[in-house]
Enzyme design. Sequence first.
Site, short mmCIF file in Angstrom:
data_model
loop_
_atom_site.label_atom_id
_atom_site.label_comp_id
_atom_site.label_asym_id
_atom_site.label_seq_id
_atom_site.Cartn_x
_atom_site.Cartn_y
_atom_site.Cartn_z
N ASN A 128 29.53 -60.65 35.15
CA ASN A 128 30.66 -61.33 35.80
C ASN A 128 31.99 -60.79 35.30
OD1 ASN A 128 28.67 -62.78 36.99
ND2 ASN A 128 28.94 -64.62 35.76
N ASP A 130 34.75 -62.74 35.67
CA ASP A 130 35.63 -63.91 35.77
C ASP A 130 36.13 -64.46 34.44
OD1 ASP A 130 33.38 -65.33 34.75
OD2 ASP A 130 32.71 -65.93 36.75
N HIS A 159 30.55 -55.22 33.86
CA HIS A 159 31.24 -54.80 35.08
C HIS A 159 32.75 -54.99 35.00
CE1 HIS A 159 27.24 -55.27 37.59
NE2 HIS A 159 27.27 -54.17 36.83
N CYS A 161 50.80 -45.69 37.98
CA CYS A 161 50.76 -45.47 36.53
C CYS A 161 51.87 -44.48 36.17
CB CYS A 161 49.39 -44.88 36.20
SG CYS A 161 49.10 -44.54 34.47
N CYS A 204 51.39 -41.74 34.98
CA CYS A 204 50.88 -40.40 35.32
C CYS A 204 50.90 -40.16 36.83
CB CYS A 204 49.46 -40.21 34.77
SG CYS A 204 48.23 -41.25 35.59
N SER A 212 20.57 -61.96 40.77
CA SER A 212 19.51 -61.54 41.71
C SER A 212 18.73 -60.37 41.12
CB SER A 212 20.13 -61.15 43.05
OG SER A 212 21.04 -60.09 42.86
N PRO A 221 17.63 -70.89 40.64
CA PRO A 221 16.93 -71.73 41.62
C PRO A 221 15.97 -70.93 42.49
CG PRO A 221 19.33 -71.80 41.99
CD PRO A 221 19.08 -70.84 40.87
C1 BJW Z 1 22.15 -69.52 40.67
C2 BJW Z 1 22.85 -70.63 41.06
C3 BJW Z 1 23.04 -71.59 40.08
C4 BJW Z 1 22.75 -69.40 42.77
N1 BJW Z 1 22.55 -71.39 38.87
N2 BJW Z 1 21.66 -69.35 39.47
C5 BJW Z 1 19.12 -47.59 45.17
C6 BJW Z 1 18.24 -47.97 44.16
C7 BJW Z 1 18.70 -48.29 42.89
C8 BJW Z 1 20.05 -48.23 42.58
C9 BJW Z 1 20.92 -47.86 43.58
C10 BJW Z 1 20.46 -47.53 44.85
N3 BJW Z 1 21.55 -47.22 45.61
C11 BJW Z 1 22.66 -47.33 44.86
C12 BJW Z 1 22.29 -47.70 43.61
C13 BJW Z 1 23.17 -47.94 42.47
C14 BJW Z 1 23.93 -49.25 42.56
C15 BJW Z 1 22.95 -50.39 42.86
O1 BJW Z 1 22.29 -50.91 41.97
N4 BJW Z 1 22.86 -50.80 44.11
C16 BJW Z 1 21.91 -51.83 44.53
C17 BJW Z 1 22.65 -52.89 45.32
C18 BJW Z 1 20.81 -51.17 45.28
N5 BJW Z 1 24.56 -49.44 41.28
C19 BJW Z 1 25.73 -48.89 41.01
O2 BJW Z 1 26.35 -48.26 41.83
C20 BJW Z 1 26.23 -49.07 39.59
N6 BJW Z 1 26.61 -47.81 39.05
C21 BJW Z 1 25.73 -46.80 38.95
O3 BJW Z 1 24.56 -46.85 39.27
O4 BJW Z 1 26.31 -45.66 38.42
C22 BJW Z 1 25.54 -44.47 38.34
C23 BJW Z 1 26.46 -43.44 37.71
C24 BJW Z 1 26.13 -42.91 36.50
C25 BJW Z 1 26.97 -41.96 35.91
C26 BJW Z 1 28.15 -41.58 36.55
C27 BJW Z 1 28.49 -42.14 37.77
C28 BJW Z 1 27.63 -43.08 38.35
C29 BJW Z 1 27.48 -49.94 39.56
C30 BJW Z 1 27.22 -51.34 40.02
C31 BJW Z 1 28.54 -52.11 40.10
C32 BJW Z 1 28.35 -53.48 40.71
N7 BJW Z 1 29.65 -54.02 41.00
C33 BJW Z 1 29.73 -55.38 41.53
C34 BJW Z 1 31.20 -55.66 41.92
C35 BJW Z 1 32.06 -55.92 40.69
C36 BJW Z 1 33.48 -56.15 41.04
C37 BJW Z 1 33.72 -57.33 41.94
O5 BJW Z 1 33.33 -58.47 41.64
O6 BJW Z 1 34.35 -57.13 42.97
O7 BJW Z 1 29.25 -56.29 40.56
S1 BJW Z 1 28.66 -55.66 42.92
C38 BJW Z 1 28.20 -57.29 42.47
O8 BJW Z 1 26.77 -57.32 42.16
C39 BJW Z 1 28.93 -57.58 41.14
C40 BJW Z 1 27.86 -58.28 40.35
O9 BJW Z 1 28.14 -58.21 38.97
C41 BJW Z 1 26.60 -57.55 40.76
C42 BJW Z 1 25.34 -58.33 40.51
O10 BJW Z 1 25.28 -59.47 41.30
P1 BJW Z 1 24.68 -60.82 40.70
O11 BJW Z 1 25.52 -61.29 39.58
O12 BJW Z 1 23.25 -60.65 40.43
O13 BJW Z 1 24.94 -61.83 41.92
P2 BJW Z 1 24.06 -62.09 43.23
O14 BJW Z 1 24.93 -62.75 44.22
O15 BJW Z 1 23.33 -60.90 43.65
O16 BJW Z 1 22.95 -63.15 42.73
C43 BJW Z 1 23.30 -64.47 42.36
C44 BJW Z 1 22.05 -65.15 41.83
O17 BJW Z 1 22.41 -66.43 41.37
C45 BJW Z 1 20.94 -65.34 42.88
O18 BJW Z 1 19.69 -64.94 42.33
C46 BJW Z 1 20.94 -66.85 43.14
O19 BJW Z 1 19.64 -67.37 43.42
C47 BJW Z 1 21.44 -67.35 41.80
N8 BJW Z 1 22.08 -68.65 41.83
N9 BJW Z 1 23.19 -70.45 42.42
C48 BJW Z 1 21.86 -70.23 38.62
N10 BJW Z 1 23.72 -72.71 40.39
#
Ligand code: BJW
Length: 258
Positions: free
Chosen positions: A112, A114, A129, A157, A159, A198, A223
């Site tokens: 997160n 936040d 992140h 910036c 730069c 997720s 959940p």
């Molecule tokens: C509850 C609840 C309650 C509900 N209590 N629980 C194909 C295969 C594998 C990988 C890839 C692919 N294609 C592309 C990729 C790579 C990609 C990736 O993984 N994509 C997938 C989507 C397929 N990853 C990347 O690009 C990463 N970088 C990378 O791989 O770099 C390689 C590299 C190496 C060297 C040089 C250059 C490059 C970067 C990932 C960045 C993610 N960024 C974000 C945005 C951040 C900024 C913003 O907020 O705007 O991060 S995306 C978004 O997803 C955010 C989150 O941190 C992240 C994860 O989401 P999260 O937290 O899991 O949320 P949700 O909504 O998915 O799930 C919520 C959960 O809560 C659910 O399970 C609910 O059930 C639960 N819930 N209520 C508890 N009350």
Amino acid sequence: MKHQDDLEGIQLTVDAAAKALSEAKRVTVLTGAGVSKESGIPTFRDAQTGIWAEFNPEELATPEGFLANPPLVWKWYDFRRKLLGDAKPNPGHYALVELEKYVPKVTIVTQNIDGLHQKAGSSDVVELHGSITRFHCFDNQHEAKDVPYELEEPPSCHCGSMIRPAVVWFGEALPSKAFTRGVTECEFSQVILVVGTSALVQPAASLPMAGYNRGAKIIDVNPETNPVTQISFLSLMGPSGEMLPKVVAVLAKRKGQS
Ligand code: BJW
């Protein structure tokens, strides 16, 4: 009767989670958007209410999207910052702070941006992140301080490069220090709590497996089921704002009795 059985089942799982935590010297907590949902912050992938149900991640959360339309992305993050502005930690965040009383070393590794774990008072938070309240420039990662909000477009910036939020977009590498720390903590923990994610976004989603391969017990708090559920020793299937305080209450009771 069914309801009674369910409640008893949850209590048994909560008791088992508390026992595993009380025996651990080192615990890592990997958190995702779900832990902040009860603070009023939308998750990303919930089908109806998630951020990606309404907004396009390719336009708004990739470097290519930013370069294609800097004012759009800038204003979107401004909007999100306002959404977060008044958000307060919820009982799930506070329970993780309380956990520090019962486990010698607790590290929060969060996806997160936040800042709510820090706001709640957790003492060791690793941000995988980035953070929505920090900034750096696009080309050279020069840190930018005192950036005014509510501008029509990104400022520049010294730069000449555009300033952007210090968050990790798709296709970008995670901050290497934070990621290495996350891996190490998981590898040396006896228990990994995986809360509100997720577990679909890599490489963060690979962290529980890094610990599991070294013998850590995984406890999933969500959940819904997710890929981590399959390797979990226990699943606390419910909102983290309800489940985590239950676990900490049992830990407090156990300590009172010892
Ligand atoms: C509850 C609840 C309650 C509900 N209590 N629980 C194909 C295969 C594998 C990988 C890839 C692919 N294609 C592309 C990729 C790579 C990609 C990736 O993984 N994509 C997938 C989507 C397929 N990853 C990347 O690009 C990463 N970088 C990378 O791989 O770099 C390689 C590299 C190496 C060297 C040089 C250059 C490059 C970067 C990932 C960045 C993610 N960024 C974000 C945005 C951040 C900024 C913003 O907020 O705007 O991060 S995306 C978004 O997803 C955010 C989150 O941190 C992240 C994860 O989401 P999260 O937290 O899991 O949320 P949700 O909504 O998915 O799930 C919520 C959960 O809560 C659910 O399970 C609910 O059930 C639960 N819930 N209520 C508890 N009350």
